[in-house]
Write an enzyme that holds these catalytic residues in place. Sequence first.
Site, PDB file in Angstrom:
ATOM      1  N   THR A 168       0.877  -1.190   0.000  1.00 53.26           N
ATOM      2  CA  THR A 168       0.000   0.000   0.000  1.00 53.26           C
ATOM      3  C   THR A 168       0.905   1.228   0.000  1.00 53.26           C
ATOM      4  O   THR A 168       1.965   1.214   0.618  1.00 53.26           O
ATOM      5  CB  THR A 168      -0.878   0.004   1.263  1.00 53.26           C
ATOM      6  OG1 THR A 168      -1.839  -1.034   1.154  1.00 53.26           O
ATOM      7  CG2 THR A 168      -1.593   1.338   1.458  1.00 53.26           C
ATOM      8  N   ARG A 196     -14.866  -6.055  -0.770  1.00 57.75           N
ATOM      9  CA  ARG A 196     -14.162  -5.705   0.470  1.00 57.75           C
ATOM     10  C   ARG A 196     -13.494  -4.331   0.318  1.00 57.75           C
ATOM     11  O   ARG A 196     -12.836  -4.046  -0.676  1.00 57.75           O
ATOM     12  CB  ARG A 196     -13.113  -6.760   0.790  1.00 57.75           C
ATOM     13  CG  ARG A 196     -12.301  -6.468   2.088  1.00 57.75           C
ATOM     14  CD  ARG A 196     -11.012  -5.753   1.820  1.00 57.75           C
ATOM     15  NE  ARG A 196     -10.217  -5.574   3.031  1.00 57.75           N
ATOM     16  CZ  ARG A 196      -9.098  -4.872   3.098  1.00 57.75           C
ATOM     17  NH1 ARG A 196      -8.637  -4.275   2.024  1.00 57.75           N
ATOM     18  NH2 ARG A 196      -8.442  -4.740   4.222  1.00 57.75           N
ATOM     19  N   VAL A 197     -13.671  -3.488   1.302  1.00 54.69           N
ATOM     20  CA  VAL A 197     -13.040  -2.164   1.292  1.00 54.69           C
ATOM     21  C   VAL A 197     -12.204  -2.043   2.552  1.00 54.69           C
ATOM     22  O   VAL A 197     -12.668  -2.388   3.642  1.00 54.69           O
ATOM     23  CB  VAL A 197     -14.112  -1.051   1.227  1.00 54.69           C
ATOM     24  CG1 VAL A 197     -13.482   0.315   1.402  1.00 54.69           C
ATOM     25  CG2 VAL A 197     -14.876  -1.130  -0.091  1.00 54.69           C
ATOM     26  N   GLY A 198     -10.987  -1.566   2.404  1.00 58.99           N
ATOM     27  CA  GLY A 198     -10.110  -1.395   3.556  1.00 58.99           C
ATOM     28  C   GLY A 198     -10.149   0.031   4.082  1.00 58.99           C
ATOM     29  O   GLY A 198     -11.056   0.811   3.797  1.00 58.99           O
ATOM     30  N   THR A 219      -1.077   2.609   6.717  1.00 54.99           N
ATOM     31  CA  THR A 219      -0.846   1.390   5.929  1.00 54.99           C
ATOM     32  C   THR A 219      -0.854   0.197   6.873  1.00 54.99           C
ATOM     33  O   THR A 219      -0.502   0.325   8.040  1.00 54.99           O
ATOM     34  CB  THR A 219       0.504   1.474   5.181  1.00 54.99           C
ATOM     35  OG1 THR A 219       0.903   0.148   4.797  1.00 54.99           O
ATOM     36  CG2 THR A 219       1.613   2.076   6.015  1.00 54.99           C
ATOM     37  N   GLY A 220      -1.274  -0.934   6.346  1.00 55.03           N
ATOM     38  CA  GLY A 220      -1.301  -2.142   7.171  1.00 55.03           C
ATOM     39  C   GLY A 220      -2.654  -2.800   7.097  1.00 55.03           C
ATOM     40  O   GLY A 220      -3.350  -2.703   6.085  1.00 55.03           O
TER      41      GLY A 220
HETATM   42  N1  GLY Z   1      -4.335  -0.929   4.359  1.00 60.19           N
HETATM   43  C1  GLY Z   1      -4.758  -1.434   3.133  1.00 60.19           C
HETATM   44  C2  GLY Z   1      -5.889  -2.352   3.215  1.00 60.19           C
HETATM   45  O1  GLY Z   1      -6.103  -2.976   4.244  1.00 60.19           O
HETATM   46  O2  GLY Z   1      -6.602  -2.487   2.261  1.00 60.19           O
END
Ligand code: GLY
Length: 319
Positions: A168, A196-198, A219-220
């Site tokens: 990311t 799916r959305v992060g 990020t992560g």
């Molecule tokens: N941090 C990126 C995700 O989990 O999609």
Amino acid sequence: MAREPALVVHGGAAPWEPAYHERAVAGCRAAAEAGATVLAGGGSAVDAVVAAVRALEDNPVFNAGVGAVLGAAGGFELDASIMDGKALRFGGVAAMPDVRNPVEVARALMDHGPHALLCGPGAWDFARAHGFTPADPAELRTERAERRLAEFLAARVDDPDARPDPGTVGACAIDADGHVAAATSTGGMTGKAPGRVGDTPLPGCGTYADDRGGAVSATGEGEAIMRVGMGKAAVMRMRLRHSANDAARLSVAELGADTGGIGGIICCDRRGRLAAAHNSPHMPFGAGVIRSGRTTFVSGLALAPDENLMDLLERARGA
Ligand code: GLY
């Protein structure tokens, strides 16, 4: 208020395979240079973070744009967002299929609205109306993304040491007028469910910027980052007079303590101080500060617990 323009980028908090270490650091350095060139030319923090994130999206080493990971169905759904700290303007796209530079669509949405976040086919309706065309999925696909999906489908990535997917990307900047901005972009997680959305496209999670505090890109593990509202919490810390470095470290500590999540963050506070922190083995980074027309850069694969980005920049400036 006049400030020394500065910018920091990350290439994703994760365990990075050794074969990619050098290219990840070089990619972050090149992205920091792309963003710093905009700032050095008198450009805005918004333009600088777009230039930096676009450079990372175009680099197949990172999980964003070209090089994005594949979902369970074998396709690409990308997330990205941008925020302008001057007026709290925000644009985000989520689960958007086959887009090479989602940060640019997010920017167009921030500029033209009327919405702040669009997902899936609706994001493409907006993008087409603003001159974007879908990428050929073959253009985004890498051997590494295919291998990771094959391993996932064979249930060989249950290993916690392999999470999250590396790559990311994000950037935070402050311009000469003291305005801050942040942008983040990702392919998400290998094998993710359709839709799916992060955290990346969500304001206050993966991205946040407010001139009164600063700008951040996280990020992560997105599911964990969302639960602590990591982006907004970090900016609030800076509004409450924590330095960028304290805000970054406290935010990563909170992520780990409250959720067990693995991740990292970059911050740029309203005074132009830059910071990065992570609880993952690696988080490639690059940073540049412009003083008296000269830009000083640093880059690396990870920051040790006692390392501070501003100290590294100060040392590089004196070298
Ligand atoms: N941090 C990126 C995700 O989990 O999609």
